[in-house]
Design an enzyme around this catalytic site. Structure first.
Site, PDB file in Angstrom:
ATOM      1  N   LEU A  77       0.799  -1.225   0.000  1.00 40.31           N
ATOM      2  CA  LEU A  77       0.000   0.000   0.000  1.00 40.31           C
ATOM      3  C   LEU A  77       0.834   1.279   0.000  1.00 40.31           C
ATOM      4  CD1 LEU A  77      -2.837  -1.177   2.415  1.00 40.31           C
ATOM      5  CD2 LEU A  77      -2.763  -1.278  -0.084  1.00 40.31           C
ATOM      6  N   CYS A  78       2.121   1.163  -0.283  1.00 42.84           N
ATOM      7  CA  CYS A  78       2.979   2.343  -0.373  1.00 42.84           C
ATOM      8  C   CYS A  78       2.824   2.999  -1.743  1.00 42.84           C
ATOM      9  CB  CYS A  78       4.448   1.965  -0.158  1.00 42.84           C
ATOM     10  SG  CYS A  78       4.859   1.615   1.550  1.00 42.84           S
ATOM     11  N   MET A 115       8.761   4.476   5.227  1.00 43.86           N
ATOM     12  CA  MET A 115       8.865   3.102   4.733  1.00 43.86           C
ATOM     13  C   MET A 115      10.059   2.928   3.801  1.00 43.86           C
ATOM     14  SD  MET A 115       6.730   1.488   6.429  1.00 43.86           S
ATOM     15  CE  MET A 115       7.146  -0.054   5.649  1.00 43.86           C
ATOM     16  N   GLU A 116      10.373   3.975   3.040  1.00 39.07           N
ATOM     17  CA  GLU A 116      11.530   3.907   2.159  1.00 39.07           C
ATOM     18  C   GLU A 116      12.819   3.811   2.958  1.00 39.07           C
ATOM     19  OE1 GLU A 116       8.136   4.899  -0.201  1.00 39.07           O
ATOM     20  OE2 GLU A 116       8.814   5.699   1.712  1.00 39.07           O
ATOM     21  N   ASP A 130      23.936 -11.702   3.321  1.00 36.26           N
ATOM     22  CA  ASP A 130      24.153 -12.545   2.145  1.00 36.26           C
ATOM     23  C   ASP A 130      25.617 -12.604   1.744  1.00 36.26           C
ATOM     24  OD1 ASP A 130      23.412 -14.083  -0.254  1.00 36.26           O
ATOM     25  OD2 ASP A 130      23.965 -12.242  -1.313  1.00 36.26           O
TER      26      ASP A 130
END
Length: 165
Positions: A77-78, A115-116, A130
């Protein structure tokens, strides 16, 4: 604790993207952090540039930048945003031991960039894991959180109100 209404839910409880069309544009900045804890030997390998996959910190920085730009593709929903600045700082923290990742994201727009910033930190931390997992599979990603945000209708917010900048 206040009982705030969740902005992404309509009256029936269905999830919807918030309509920001009538909101004014303001400069919005958000900063988030996260940590990757590891063995001291793993941190030494990363700092020396000896990881088998290459430059861990440089690659994690680029991954964080890319993630911030793609947040709207990852979080349902961004809104897609035209970001004006993304910075990723990664520094050694001998007390963990490990790496601290700090992301700052900026735009002039109708919706925030929290959110970013959080996505940038998360993906940068995952990239560190990783790239160094061959040396240390027991690394942990910890304490991803928003540090501060400025702009918008809700105003400024800081995780530590007594700190500056």
């Amino acid at each position: 604790m206040t009982s705030a209404k969740l902005s992404h839910l309509d009256a029936t409880g269905a999830a919807n993207m918030v309509d920001v069309g009538d909101k004014g544009e303001t400069v919005r900045i958000a900063t988030a952090e996260g940590f990757v804890a590891m063995l001291p030997e793993t941190l030494a390998v990363i700092r020396a540039g000896d990881a088998a996959k290459g430059d861990v910190i440089g690659t994690a920085r680029i991954a964080g930048i890319m993630a911030a730009k793609k947040t709207h593709e990852l979080i349902p929903l961004c809104h897609p945003l035209l970001l004006s600045k993304i910075s990723i700082d990664i520094e050694a923290d001998e007390t963990l031991p490990g790496l601290r990742v700090i992301a700052t994201v900026k735009l002039t727009g109708k919706t925030g960039v929290e959110m970013e910033a959080l996505t940038a930190v998360s993906v940068a931390c995952l990239t560190i894991y990783d790239m160094a997992k061959a040396v240390d599979k027991a690394m942990t990603i910890q304490n991803i959180r928003l540090l501060q945000k400025t702009g918008g209708k809700s105003g400024d917010w800081s995780a530590n109100p007594s700190s500056e900048g």
